[in-house]
Design a protein around this motif. Structure first.
Motif, short mmCIF file in Angstrom:
data_model
loop_
_atom_site.label_atom_id
_atom_site.label_comp_id
_atom_site.label_asym_id
_atom_site.label_seq_id
_atom_site.Cartn_x
_atom_site.Cartn_y
_atom_site.Cartn_z
N ARG A 25 -19.96 39.83 41.46
CA ARG A 25 -19.11 38.92 40.70
C ARG A 25 -18.51 39.63 39.49
NH1 ARG A 25 -22.35 34.23 38.70
NH2 ARG A 25 -20.35 33.35 38.08
N ASN A 45 -15.68 41.95 40.59
CA ASN A 45 -14.52 41.17 41.00
C ASN A 45 -13.76 40.63 39.79
OD1 ASN A 45 -14.01 40.31 44.10
ND2 ASN A 45 -16.14 40.91 43.83
N ASP A 98 -9.91 41.59 38.92
CA ASP A 98 -8.93 40.51 38.80
C ASP A 98 -8.31 40.47 37.41
OD1 ASP A 98 -8.95 39.57 41.39
OD2 ASP A 98 -10.57 38.13 41.04
N GLY A 149 -11.21 39.46 47.50
CA GLY A 149 -9.99 38.67 47.39
C GLY A 149 -8.84 39.28 48.16
N ASP A 158 -3.33 32.20 41.42
CA ASP A 158 -4.39 32.35 42.43
C ASP A 158 -5.51 33.25 41.91
OD1 ASP A 158 -2.93 30.79 44.27
OD2 ASP A 158 -1.76 32.54 44.90
N ARG A 193 -9.54 32.36 41.02
CA ARG A 193 -10.67 33.19 41.45
C ARG A 193 -11.54 33.57 40.26
NH1 ARG A 193 -11.90 36.71 45.19
NH2 ARG A 193 -11.82 38.45 43.74
N LYS A 239 -13.64 30.65 39.16
CA LYS A 239 -14.78 30.44 40.07
C LYS A 239 -15.86 31.48 39.83
CE LYS A 239 -16.02 30.26 44.98
NZ LYS A 239 -15.53 30.39 46.38
N ASN A 240 -15.47 32.76 39.72
CA ASN A 240 -16.46 33.82 39.55
C ASN A 240 -17.10 33.83 38.17
OD1 ASN A 240 -16.60 35.16 42.06
ND2 ASN A 240 -14.66 36.20 41.68
#
Length: 493
Positions: free
Chosen positions: A169, A172, A176, A282, A291, A295, A298-299
């Motif tokens: 996580r 990511n 991102d 992703g 988008d 993400r 959420k992470n």
């Protein structure tokens, strides 16, 4: 002559008495002075031992970094930890270093972030000098802390304000963050440097975008986002001071393409490229900035919906039997009951009791506590009026109260807990009359729980009061969790 002799004798006696009195007084003063000197010497020795432990630990962490050719962050995070740790003792520092070395040798997933990333902590001391914690410092703080209610409550609260201690996580998020830089944010460092409360900013940005079709609401969300950005800048500085206004408030930017995934090529991770590719789950290109923001939200959620994998086999098995908790599509509330959590609560409580006072906590232990706390809060929020009247006599609710006491409070005493619970059930039983149930008596019984819960929360909130840069966390102790639901039980119906 006789009277004169007596006078001389009397004078001599008085003189000797005065001298003896002065000697006693002087001795008392010397003892008092010596006592303070001993206390000062003990404090000096303690400080000296703490400093030596920090220096030795830093040397050991540099050695670990050297074994991975500079691609880890053991020294940087540990050095920050020595500045931010709440317990300034050699034992805490030594234990954190010793356990980290052991986990290093075992390549344990508990420290994957330290093993695989060179910026897991408060980069360059940007936060550490202010007493705040990034992910790296938090990992060491957990490894060095005793398993006690006050420490667990403090660590759980901190864990909700930092990027995840789960490596996948964490990576990511960082990737991102790069993909939205220069599109909807002016810089990615507020995520990359583990700035506290980054989740709040990302979530507010998503809310702002989702209100775009309602002119009045979107303006309200824009103001909230602007005020939040100012708040975070004033409290934390650093990455929040980037020129985010140039991008954040233009809703057209949210529908712009995000940057393509670049993996290691962007210098986001020191992991091997193949490992980075496996981590990133992703879409690699062709997605909008909104988008990527979703993400990230959420992470970065403080407590994920999935149960963590822990070092406690019995708890992992209990989590497996509990299964994935469903979410109500209309209310977005978790659908779980108190009885659903009976086994999980029992296993977690037994583990915490067996480890009281021992330095055996792991980041995954705190993640499990936060997860169970989240489910417990949802279960109380969902309870019907019938259940509200009866749960005082439910063994699962008793374990929920015990769990609360073990994970948020000044300490735990089995005898004191049993006395409190007995008083609570006795008062609740008074509500059941021959022909009716007296809800006022039920509410009064929950007043006993409220009093204890307030006392527990205050003990943890006080842990943050000495540091002006962590003081804001004292409010989080009371909000959106099991403690909040317990305090409000008496007024529920």
């Amino acid at each position: 002559m006789k009277p004169i002799t007596m006078s001389i004798a009397w004078i001599t006696l008085c003189y000797n008495g005065i001298m003896i009195g002065e000697t006693i007084k002087q001795t008392a003063e010397e003892q008092k002075q010596t006592g303070w000197e001993e206390i000062a010497k003990l404090a000096e020795n303690k400080q000296s031992m703490f400093k030596r432990a920090c220096d030795e630990g830093n040397r050991e962490m540099r050695v670990l970094d050297g074994k991975i050719d500079g691609s880890s962050s053991f020294f940087m995070a540990f050095n920050g930890f020595t500045e931010t740790c709440s317990e300034k003792s050699a034992e805490c520092i030594d234990t954190a270093a010793k356990r980290a070395k052991q986990l290093f040798e075992e390549k344990d997933s508990e420290i994957d972030i330290l093993l695989n990333n060179w910026r897991a902590g408060v980069t360059g001391g940007r936060w550490g000098s202010r007493g705040e914690m990034g992910t790296g410092e938090y990992i060491f703080e957990t490894l060095g802390s005793k398993c006690e209610p006050k420490n667990i409550g403090r660590l759980e609260t901190i864990s909700k304000t930092i990027p995840s201690s789960d490596f996948a996580r964490f990576e990511n998020m960082r990737m991102d963050a790069y993909r939205i830089e220069g599109v909807v944010v002016g810089g990615r460092s507020f995520i990359h440097d583990c700035a506290p409360e980054a989740y709040r900013l990302i979530s507010a940005m998503v809310d702002y975008y989702d209100a775009r079709d309602d002119e009045e609401k979107v303006e309200e969300k824009r103001v909230e986002l602007s005020e939040l950005l100012s708040e975070l800048r004033n409290k934390h500085g650093a990455g929040y001071t980037d020129p985010h206004e140039e991008y954040m408030f233009d809703l057209a930017n949210y529908d712009m393409p995000a940057k393509d995934y670049c993996g290691d090529g962007a210098g986001l991770s020191r992991s091997k490229e193949t490992e980075g590719d496996k981590l990133y789950d992703g879409e690699r290109n062709g997605v909008k900035a909104i988008d990527i923001l979703r993400r990230l939200e959420k992470n970065m959620e403080p407590v994920p919906l999935n149960a963590p994998q822990t070092k406690i086999p019995e708890l992992n098995a209990a989590f497996s039997r509990l299964g994935q908790t469903s979410v109500n599509e209309q209310t977005s509330e978790l659908e779980v009951s108190i009885d659903d959590l009976a086994e999980v609560l029992d296993v977690m409580n037994r583990h915490l009791l067996e480890n009281q006072g021992q330095r055996t906590l792991f980041p995954s232990t705190i993640s499990a506590v936060a997860y169970i706390d989240k489910l417990s809060a949802a279960a109380l929020k969902n309870c019907s009026k019938k259940a509200w009247r009866e749960i005082a006599f439910d063994p699962a609710f008793k374990e929920m109260l015990r769990f609360s006491q073990l994970t948020m409070g000044g300490g735990y005493s089995e005898n004191e807990f049993e006395r409190m619970y007995s008083k609570f059930t006795q008062k609740a039983s008074e509500a059941f009359k021959e022909d009716r149930i007296d809800d006022q008596k039920i509410a009064e019984a929950y007043g006993i729980v409220r009093t204890q819960s307030l006392k527990n929360a205050e003990a943890v909130a006080n842990e943050f009061s000495d540091n002006p840069h962590l003081e804001y966390l004292s409010k989080a102790v009371w909000s959106g969790n099991l403690m909040h639901e317990l305090i409000g039980l008496g007024e529920k119906y």
